[in-house]
Design a protein around this motif. Sequence first.
Motif, PDB file in Angstrom:
ATOM      1  N   GLU A   1       0.822  -1.208   0.000  1.00 40.08           N
ATOM      2  CA  GLU A   1       0.000   0.000   0.000  1.00 40.08           C
ATOM      3  C   GLU A   1       0.856   1.257   0.000  1.00 40.08           C
ATOM      4  OE1 GLU A   1      -3.155   0.212  -0.703  1.00 40.08           O
ATOM      5  OE2 GLU A   1      -2.971  -1.958  -0.964  1.00 40.08           O
ATOM      6  N   ASP A   2       1.997   1.226   0.678  1.00 41.89           N
ATOM      7  CA  ASP A   2       2.885   2.387   0.658  1.00 41.89           C
ATOM      8  C   ASP A   2       3.454   2.602  -0.740  1.00 41.89           C
ATOM      9  OD1 ASP A   2       2.498   2.881   3.357  1.00 41.89           O
ATOM     10  OD2 ASP A   2       4.184   1.623   3.967  1.00 41.89           O
TER      11      ASP A   2
ATOM     12  N   ARG B   1       2.005   1.668  -3.472  1.00 39.40           N
ATOM     13  CA  ARG B   1       0.878   2.113  -4.292  1.00 39.40           C
ATOM     14  C   ARG B   1       0.720   3.639  -4.191  1.00 39.40           C
ATOM     15  NH1 ARG B   1      -3.117  -0.844  -6.420  1.00 39.40           N
ATOM     16  NH2 ARG B   1      -2.539  -2.649  -5.138  1.00 39.40           N
ATOM     17  N   GLU B   2       0.816   4.152  -2.995  1.00 38.35           N
ATOM     18  CA  GLU B   2       0.694   5.597  -2.797  1.00 38.35           C
ATOM     19  C   GLU B   2       1.845   6.347  -3.459  1.00 38.35           C
ATOM     20  OE1 GLU B   2      -1.858   7.364  -1.570  1.00 38.35           O
ATOM     21  OE2 GLU B   2      -2.851   5.398  -1.580  1.00 38.35           O
ATOM     22  N   GLN B   3       3.044   5.769  -3.369  1.00 40.94           N
ATOM     23  CA  GLN B   3       4.206   6.388  -4.001  1.00 40.94           C
ATOM     24  C   GLN B   3       4.008   6.485  -5.509  1.00 40.94           C
ATOM     25  OE1 GLN B   3       7.348   7.402  -2.217  1.00 40.94           O
ATOM     26  NE2 GLN B   3       7.185   8.564  -4.104  1.00 40.94           N
TER      27      GLN B   3
ATOM     28  N   LYS C   1       1.122   6.464  -7.105  1.00 43.08           N
ATOM     29  CA  LYS C   1       0.032   7.396  -7.393  1.00 43.08           C
ATOM     30  C   LYS C   1       0.544   8.827  -7.441  1.00 43.08           C
ATOM     31  CE  LYS C   1      -4.090   4.933  -5.760  1.00 43.08           C
ATOM     32  NZ  LYS C   1      -5.199   4.940  -4.771  1.00 43.08           N
ATOM     33  N   SER C   2       1.537   9.125  -6.604  1.00 40.74           N
ATOM     34  CA  SER C   2       2.088  10.479  -6.587  1.00 40.74           C
ATOM     35  C   SER C   2       2.798  10.813  -7.892  1.00 40.74           C
ATOM     36  CB  SER C   2       3.049  10.644  -5.406  1.00 40.74           C
ATOM     37  OG  SER C   2       4.244   9.910  -5.605  1.00 40.74           O
TER      38      SER C   2
ATOM     39  N   SER D   1       1.423  10.159 -10.685  1.00 40.24           N
ATOM     40  CA  SER D   1       0.283  10.313 -11.616  1.00 40.24           C
ATOM     41  C   SER D   1       0.093   9.098 -12.520  1.00 40.24           C
ATOM     42  CB  SER D   1       0.453  11.583 -12.470  1.00 40.24           C
ATOM     43  OG  SER D   1       0.543  12.726 -11.649  1.00 40.24           O
TER      44      SER D   1
ATOM     45  N   ASP E   1      -4.363   3.472 -11.915  1.00 39.93           N
ATOM     46  CA  ASP E   1      -4.525   2.302 -11.042  1.00 39.93           C
ATOM     47  C   ASP E   1      -4.205   1.022 -11.809  1.00 39.93           C
ATOM     48  OD1 ASP E   1      -5.235   3.847  -8.871  1.00 39.93           O
ATOM     49  OD2 ASP E   1      -7.394   3.604  -9.173  1.00 39.93           O
TER      50      ASP E   1
ATOM     51  N   ILE F   1      -0.446   0.801 -12.063  1.00 36.44           N
ATOM     52  CA  ILE F   1       0.122   0.541 -10.738  1.00 36.44           C
ATOM     53  C   ILE F   1      -0.070  -0.915 -10.352  1.00 36.44           C
ATOM     54  CG2 ILE F   1      -0.171   1.026  -8.266  1.00 36.44           C
ATOM     55  CD1 ILE F   1      -0.779   3.953  -9.092  1.00 36.44           C
ATOM     56  N   ASN F   2      -1.256  -1.466 -10.583  1.00 30.47           N
ATOM     57  CA  ASN F   2      -1.512  -2.881 -10.256  1.00 30.47           C
ATOM     58  C   ASN F   2      -0.568  -3.794 -11.036  1.00 30.47           C
ATOM     59  OD1 ASN F   2      -3.573  -2.210  -8.490  1.00 30.47           O
ATOM     60  ND2 ASN F   2      -5.177  -2.406 -10.032  1.00 30.47           N
TER      61      ASN F   2
END
Length: 285
Positions: free
Chosen positions: A222-223, A225-227, A229-230, A232, A235, A238-239
Amino acid sequence: MVLVTGATGQVGKELCRLLAQSHIPARAMCRHQEQFTQFTQIGLEAVQGDFGQPDQLRKAMQGCQQLFLLTPPVPQQAQWERLTIDLAVETGIQRIVRVSAADANLTTKVPWAKAHAEADHYLRSKPIDWTIIRPVAFMQNFLELAHPIARGILPHMTGDGQLSYIDSRDIAAVARQLLTQPGHQGAVYFLTGPDSLSLGDIATCLTEVLGHPVRAIQLAVEDMREQLKSASLSDWYINGLIEQYALVAGGYDIDTTEEVKRLTGQPPRTFAQFARDYHQELEAD
């Protein structure tokens, strides 16, 4: 005449530069007309084209004998590949040089790797000459982590796993050779950099080149994933990256090959060379 798809990306832009330098007739396919100038200024043609627009693709291919096929990692990738290959056959393209991936596999959970495998099989079934190049992960992908790198952190999820990262400029150099030399029909080339590196190795190299400490930090899913997302990223992308990271952490890699040097006469760039050349981009914060 060579039609270069993906012309505005890392590999395609460098390939266009090399073709222009070699005075090879080429046409750069761009999604937007405002992107034309960078190619017309170096003596190439430019044409508007979108993988999702068959009429634009067909028009872009008219009068071309070769196609450099590089599609982006998107959910429609496999569909776009099949459409483009079909149109190439229809319009009389004689040969396709296609960028696949070293981890292309029909059973993988990494969506673009599966799409690449499907496209490789589809291309082989068609009445057209083809050459497939399968590079490992691009060094330029680290530019997506420029902000944390500038702050001294290299976030990852790959443990001690290693990859023979390759500079996208070396992929372009190989493609230039394949598009300008005979004798590569039906060949599949696995392309790597010169060294198999862990993210700890990458952090050490960045520390030496950038002149400030960079630490490789293993993150929870999850960390990470957030990185991402930052940066841009979508999803879907990212997956796919998280699935790919898990494979690397589990020990996935291919043997380091000599194909770049054999095909181009020049050794592949080291990660240190990449970091020096992209010093400013890696320090962007």
